[in-house]
Structures are given as C-alpha cells and as structure tokens.
Scaffold this active site. Structure first.
Site, PDB file in Angstrom:
ATOM      1  N   LYS A 257       0.848  -1.208   0.000  1.00  0.00           N
ATOM      2  CA  LYS A 257       0.000   0.000   0.000  1.00  0.00           C
ATOM      3  C   LYS A 257       0.877   1.249   0.000  1.00  0.00           C
ATOM      4  CE  LYS A 257      -3.834  -2.305   2.350  1.00  0.00           C
ATOM      5  NZ  LYS A 257      -4.538  -2.572   3.624  1.00  0.00           N
TER       6      LYS A 257
ATOM      7  N   GLN B 111      -4.431  -1.077   9.834  1.00  0.00           N
ATOM      8  CA  GLN B 111      -4.348  -2.398   9.207  1.00  0.00           C
ATOM      9  C   GLN B 111      -4.961  -3.453  10.131  1.00  0.00           C
ATOM     10  OE1 GLN B 111      -3.168  -3.082   6.030  1.00  0.00           O
ATOM     11  NE2 GLN B 111      -3.901  -5.157   6.398  1.00  0.00           N
TER      12      GLN B 111
ATOM     13  N   ASP C 149     -10.898   3.371   4.701  1.00  0.00           N
ATOM     14  CA  ASP C 149     -11.350   1.996   4.447  1.00  0.00           C
ATOM     15  C   ASP C 149     -12.867   1.877   4.437  1.00  0.00           C
ATOM     16  OD1 ASP C 149      -9.286   0.217   3.882  1.00  0.00           O
ATOM     17  OD2 ASP C 149      -8.673   0.054   5.978  1.00  0.00           O
TER      18      ASP C 149
END
Ligand code: NAP
Length: 294
Positions: A53, A97, A120
């Site tokens: 990422k 994460q 997200d």
C-alpha cells in the site's frame, strides 16, 4: 475464451491517472495528499500488505505516514494516536491495518477514526451511508475496486442475479450493499450457514466469492455465461497463490472472470489510493473523485 478481468492492468492505469491528478494539485501549490497507516504488531501478511500500500502511495505522490506499533500496545495508546491524527489538518486519511491483536477492540478502534478520514469505509457512519444510499459515503476498498473493475469492462449488472459468497464486514456485506443501494440488482448473500451453496451459485449471473477457501467454487456450481469475481487469496503448500474458485475449470463456462493473482488484489490497493485522493480533493473544495461515485 472468457474475458479476463485484468485488475493488474486497470490498477496501473488508475495509478498513472492519479499521479497526473496529484501532480496537478501540487503544481497549484497544494500539499501532497497524506495517508496515515497504522500497523500494530508484526503479522507477516499485514506487513506485506502495508508495504504494498505504501509503495503504491509513493508511486502516485500520496505521502504515507507510517506508524508501526509494538504488538502489546495498549488500546488507549492506539486510540490516543488516532485522535491526534483525526485532529491533524495535514492528514487526509487514516488506515488501521487489520487484524488487530486480540487485546484490542477492533470495532472501538474503527469507530474512533473520524468518518471523513475513514479511508477503508469501515466506520459505522460510512457503513450506514452505504446501506441507505447516501452519496457522501466512503466505500470499502475491495468492493469499490470490484465495482470499478466491472464498470471498466462494461459488465452489465442491471437486473442480474448477483450472488455474494462470504459475508464479512470488509468484503461480502459492503459488496452486497453496493448492488442493493441503487436497486441495481437483486443480491443473495451466502455464508457458512447457507444450507445449499450450489443452489445459489448455479443461478448466479454475477458471482462474487470472498471466503478464503481454495476450490470452494467448482465448475459444476456455476452456469454458462457467469461473471466470476474471485476475491479469495490462499497460499497453497507448494507456494502457489490461488483464489476461492477453481479457475481453470470454471473459466470454461464463464463469460468473464478475475484471475488470482492479478484480479481483485491490485484493484483493492488502487481503490485505497482513489479514496485517499477523493478525501483530499473534498478537503480542498473539489468534488469527490469520479471513481468513487457509486
Ligand atoms: P473473513 O472475514 O474470514 O470472511 C469470510 C466469510 O466467508 C465469512 O462470512 C465466513 O463465515 C464465510 N464462510 C466461511 N466458510 C464458508 C463456506 N464454506 N461457504 C460460504 N461462506 C463461508 O474473510 P474476508 O476478510 O472477507 O476475506 C475473504 C477472502 O478474501 C480471504 O481469502 C482474504 O484473504 C481475501 N481478501 C482479498 C482481498 C483482495 O484485495 N483480493 C481483500 C480482502 C480479503 P463465518 O464468519 O461464519 O466464518
């Protein structure tokens, strides 16, 4: 031969376009878009995901602020860091994460991220907006990536029978909500307690599989002309990376299919970049990124 829904190729094109866009913004004197990435602990898979990422961010000119915390970081410390990032004008987007270590309450952490910076799209406010069809929503990266991929290949989804296998908060549920929100297509969501999975998959015009079990979907479970999106990522004992679908045999019946690797994975990362740039654009008074229009 089916159409191969080439996520790797499309993700590259999106990165190139985003780079141009970011260069245009910075040449006007704006700072670079900034994504804060928090990793707690040393899960090897998570470390690889975070590395990929951040590399993709670098490529398009998104500054990634990496916060790597030790495994036994107390929950309060993580919440304190998120609060600081929420209030930092120079941080556009925040990614934590997952999975988090067991001692940390994941939902509490997700809920502590400012919904406007929730890149997200896991915050309850964004989930609610997705479910109710509100436009200013941040859509989770994997479903958004799949949506962009289907549109790019002009896959007709209107009034098609969509079946989503797997009902996680990250993939299956938001994916189904994307189809439902515009009353685009009827969706069946299958999960572990679905009595007869084949009954559903056999009738699918569009089949999206996100479970994490190699060969869960075999060719006898699909009909001719199906569009198959394989989200699964499974590492076999011989080191090969495969999805949840028996690609070699299912492709013989499919109209279109994603490969693993090179399908949904790169689109997930591309969507993270798109969401980050979209949040940044809005912060500086521009409309949201067109690829986030769902
Ligand atoms: P997850 O949280 O483990 O969810 C899997 C879902 O599948 C759950 O709803 C689970 O039900 C259900 N399930 C389990 N066994 C099943 C069965 N036999 N039949 C039907 N449903 C079943 O996983 P996830 O995060 O959604 O990820 C799913 C897969 O996609 C994994 O392989 C993951 O690595 C991959 N993934 C890929 C990307 C990408 O970018 N390509 C992104 C995210 C995830 P229960 O909850 O009851 O077990």
């Amino acid at each position: 031969m089916p159409i191969i829904l080439d996520g790797k190729k499309l993700a590259k094109k999106i990165r190139e376009e985003l780079k141009k866009e970011v260069d245009e913004f910075t040449s006007k004197g704006l700072r670079n878009p900034t994504l804060a990435v928090i990793l707690v602990g040393n899960d090897p898979a998570s470390e690889v995901y975070v590395k990929n990422k951040r590399k993709a961010c670098d490529e398009v000119g998104i500054k990634s602020l990496y916060i790597h915390l030790v495994e036994d970081t107390p929950e309060e410390e993580l919440l304190r860091i998120i609060n600081k990032l929420n209030n930092d004008e120079d941080v556009d987007a925040i990614l934590v994460q997952l999975p988090l270590p067991k001692h940390i309450n994941t939902q509490k952490v997700i809920s502590s991220i400012s919904p406007e910076k929730d890149v997200d799209g896991f915050h309850p406010e964004n989930v609610g907006k997705l479910a109710t069809g509100m436009k200013d929503v941040i859509v989770p990266c994997t479903p958004l990536g799949i949506w962009i991929l289907l549109k790019e290949y002009n896959i007709d989804t209107f009034k098609k029978d969509v079946v989503v296998v797997g009902a996680s908060n990250i993939v299956g549920k938001p994916m189904s909500l994307l189809f439902l929100r515009n009353e685009e297509a009827p969706v069946s969501v299958c999960h572990r307690n679905t009595k007869d999975l084949k009954h559903y998959t056999q009738n699918a015009d569009i089949l999206i599989v996100a479970v994490g079990k190699p060969n869960l979907i075999t060719s006898d479970m699909v009909k001719n002309g199906v569009v198959v999106v394989d989200v699964g990522i499974n590492r076999l004992e011989d080191g090969r990376l495969v999805g949840d679908v028996d690609f070699e045999n299912v492709k013989e019946k499919a109209f279109a299919i994603t490969p693993v690797p090179g399908g949904v994975g790169p689109m997930t990362v591309a969507s993270l970049l798109v969401n980050t740039v979209s949040i940044y654009r809005q912060k500086f008074g521009y409309p949201k990124h067109p690829l986030t229009e769902v």
